[in-house]
Design an enzyme around this catalytic site. Sequence first.
Site, short mmCIF file in Angstrom:
data_model
loop_
_atom_site.label_atom_id
_atom_site.label_comp_id
_atom_site.label_asym_id
_atom_site.label_seq_id
_atom_site.Cartn_x
_atom_site.Cartn_y
_atom_site.Cartn_z
CD1 TRP A 1 -10.34 12.03 -5.57
CD2 TRP A 1 -12.33 11.44 -6.42
NE1 TRP A 1 -11.29 12.18 -4.59
CE2 TRP A 1 -12.52 11.83 -5.07
CE3 TRP A 1 -13.45 11.02 -7.14
CZ2 TRP A 1 -13.78 11.82 -4.45
CZ3 TRP A 1 -14.70 11.02 -6.53
CH2 TRP A 1 -14.85 11.41 -5.21
CD1 TRP B 1 -1.57 -0.20 -3.92
CD2 TRP B 1 -2.02 1.02 -5.77
NE1 TRP B 1 -2.13 -1.03 -4.87
CE2 TRP B 1 -2.42 -0.31 -6.00
CE3 TRP B 1 -2.20 1.97 -6.77
CZ2 TRP B 1 -3.00 -0.72 -7.21
CZ3 TRP B 1 -2.78 1.56 -7.98
CH2 TRP B 1 -3.16 0.24 -8.18
CD1 TRP C 1 -12.74 12.49 -13.32
CD2 TRP C 1 -11.30 13.35 -11.86
NE1 TRP C 1 -11.66 12.97 -14.03
CE2 TRP C 1 -10.76 13.49 -13.15
CE3 TRP C 1 -10.55 13.82 -10.78
CZ2 TRP C 1 -9.51 14.09 -13.41
CZ3 TRP C 1 -9.31 14.41 -11.02
CH2 TRP C 1 -8.81 14.55 -12.32
CG ASN D 1 -8.49 2.51 0.36
OD1 ASN D 1 -8.37 3.47 -0.39
ND2 ASN D 1 -8.43 1.26 -0.06
CD1 TRP E 1 -17.55 14.95 -17.00
CD2 TRP E 1 -18.26 13.36 -15.61
NE1 TRP E 1 -16.51 14.06 -16.83
CE2 TRP E 1 -16.92 13.07 -15.97
CE3 TRP E 1 -18.92 12.49 -14.75
CZ2 TRP E 1 -16.24 11.95 -15.49
CZ3 TRP E 1 -18.24 11.37 -14.27
CH2 TRP E 1 -16.91 11.12 -14.65
CD GLU F 1 -2.83 -1.15 -0.04
OE1 GLU F 1 -3.22 -0.08 -0.52
OE2 GLU F 1 -3.10 -2.26 -0.54
P1 FAD Z 1 -3.15 2.03 5.35
O1 FAD Z 1 -4.01 0.97 4.86
O2 FAD Z 1 -2.66 1.91 6.76
O3 FAD Z 1 -1.99 2.28 4.36
C1 FAD Z 1 -0.70 2.81 4.71
C2 FAD Z 1 -0.33 3.95 3.79
O4 FAD Z 1 -0.24 3.50 2.44
C3 FAD Z 1 -1.33 5.08 3.76
O5 FAD Z 1 -1.14 5.97 4.84
C4 FAD Z 1 -1.04 5.74 2.42
O6 FAD Z 1 0.06 6.60 2.48
C5 FAD Z 1 -0.67 4.54 1.56
N1 FAD Z 1 -1.86 4.08 0.84
C6 FAD Z 1 -2.79 3.18 1.25
N2 FAD Z 1 -3.71 2.97 0.28
C7 FAD Z 1 -3.36 3.78 -0.75
C8 FAD Z 1 -3.92 4.02 -2.04
N3 FAD Z 1 -5.01 3.37 -2.48
N4 FAD Z 1 -3.32 4.92 -2.84
C9 FAD Z 1 -2.21 5.56 -2.45
N5 FAD Z 1 -1.63 5.37 -1.23
C10 FAD Z 1 -2.20 4.49 -0.39
N6 FAD Z 1 -4.56 8.87 0.31
C11 FAD Z 1 -3.89 9.94 0.75
O7 FAD Z 1 -2.89 9.79 1.44
N7 FAD Z 1 -4.30 11.21 0.42
C12 FAD Z 1 -5.41 11.44 -0.35
O8 FAD Z 1 -5.72 12.61 -0.62
C13 FAD Z 1 -6.15 10.31 -0.78
N8 FAD Z 1 -7.28 10.48 -1.52
C14 FAD Z 1 -7.98 9.37 -1.92
C15 FAD Z 1 -9.13 9.54 -2.71
C16 FAD Z 1 -9.88 8.45 -3.13
C17 FAD Z 1 -11.10 8.65 -3.97
C18 FAD Z 1 -9.47 7.15 -2.76
C19 FAD Z 1 -10.26 5.95 -3.20
C20 FAD Z 1 -8.31 6.96 -2.02
C21 FAD Z 1 -7.55 8.05 -1.59
N9 FAD Z 1 -6.37 7.89 -0.85
C22 FAD Z 1 -5.68 9.00 -0.43
C23 FAD Z 1 -5.77 6.56 -0.66
C24 FAD Z 1 -6.17 5.81 0.62
O9 FAD Z 1 -7.55 5.81 0.78
C25 FAD Z 1 -5.53 6.39 1.88
O10 FAD Z 1 -4.15 6.55 1.70
C26 FAD Z 1 -5.75 5.48 3.08
O11 FAD Z 1 -7.12 5.27 3.29
C27 FAD Z 1 -5.13 6.12 4.31
O12 FAD Z 1 -5.44 5.39 5.44
P2 FAD Z 1 -4.34 4.58 6.25
O13 FAD Z 1 -3.14 5.42 6.47
O14 FAD Z 1 -5.03 4.05 7.45
O15 FAD Z 1 -4.02 3.41 5.23
#
Ligand code: FAD
Length: 478
Positions: A383, A279, A360, A342, A307, A276
Amino acid sequence: MTTLVWFRQDLRLADNPALAEAFARGPVLPIYIVETPEQSGDTHPMTGASHWWLHHSLKALDADLARMGGRLVILEGPAETALEQAVRATGATAIHWNRCYEPHAIARDTRLKTRFGDEGLSVRSFNAGLLHEPWELETKTGGPFKVYSPFWRAALARPVTPPLPARSGELIAADGLGLPLEHFGLTPSRPDWAAGWLDLWQPGEAGASALLEGFLSGGLKGYGELRNRPDLPNVSRLSPHLHFGEISPRQIWAATRLYTDLHPGLAKDGDKFLSEIGWREFSYHLLYHFPDLPAKNWKPAFDAYPWRDSAADLKAWQRGMTGYPMVDAGMRELWATGYMHNRVRMLVASFLVKHLRLDWRHGEAWFRDTLLDADLANNSASWQWVTGSGADAAPYFRIFAPVGQGQKFDPQGDYVRRWCPELARLPDEFLHAPFEAPDRVLKAAGVVLGKTYPRPIVDHAAARAAALAGYEAVKEAG
Ligand code: FAD
């Protein structure tokens, strides 16, 4: 031989190469510059919730520096003027910073490097925010990656630089330079929508380390599966700390590897967690190579998507009043805490672009304002991923069913009951679809549809069909 260390998205002392290298040269003045979007050229500025976090993060960094005998000097932008002022006041001969990857930041930093370099200062930048620089990973044919799996395979094949320990050194105070943090008005007052957030979050380096430690010992077990459950505490919530650089991906990498070496049974969960972080790396890779990502459909065929325009539907979505409990719970969690799980982010985003057929970019802007972890790379890449217009994106025709998603990922309804308390007394069977409940069930639960809780603003089957019909235009354009 004073060095200015310009803190930006690296608000920490450990694993901070700009600071470590500066201490190796001599005395250091730590500075932070608050720029307006006009000054920095930022077309997608972080606002509300991010400002709240920034305020508290700067406060924490200042306190950490004070323990080393210094302070954080906060200057008003533009960056060029602020740096000039700090150079003049201290006679600094060097400026260090850790790299940012937003297009406006790259343009600004390139300009400043030339400008101060031409004046004879040593201007150096470092990588502190990513496991690997976006230009270090290339496909076999030499271009940027457009698909996550080969990108992450390539990343895993490279060694990760071990994090640097916190270094100490001489800090100078530059009395009289800078403005008090309060001058910048980064926290809300009337109304204070962030009241109580300090009970939920601990911005700053110490808070980030404690959170990582707690997650590894308490949340990592089962992460691979349970990370999809918004009702359970199995995600790290590190995202705002990562965005502001209070902890680095290298530190997370090293700590996770160490933990799973000691607990080999958690190796798979550890790999999933690091993937993650992968990602996040991929989002930065995309933003660096495709700087239009926040503004334009990465797949231009999506320019043809018809849209809709509906201020009322957008508002219902923003306020968590769509009539679909799982969507509403997510939007309310976001407003109340500055965070959304997420799994629910994917659902609410899909609902906006597919059920409501709203562009979006409306969602990106709302998230940017309300998320504490609002991050240009992750937000725009995510997005576009949900929309189907992005790199390695979810196919457009995969449309999340809000009721089914609720039943699957919030099976006991704890998440929905928490954020939609007006539905709390509904039996599990109808919690995710109150509009399907018989009158006597609604009555017994004290729910009056259209009054205490909205009726669905769109019908799922009809919305799905309309979304797919709209997609025909994209297929034709592609
Ligand atoms: P964990 O599951 O603990 O993951 C650890 C770290 O991995 C996160 O802190 C983050 O840095 C990274 N990560 C995890 N999932 C993703 C992902 N899908 N894409 C990129 N990095 C990821 N994340 C943001 O940090 N900032 C945003 O502005 C943001 N906007 C989002 C918008 C949408 C529509 C969606 C679907 C996802 C978005 N995310 C964003 C990605 C993701 O949802 C969050 O990073 C995650 O929910 C953060 O929670 P966590 O730290 O508990 O995640």
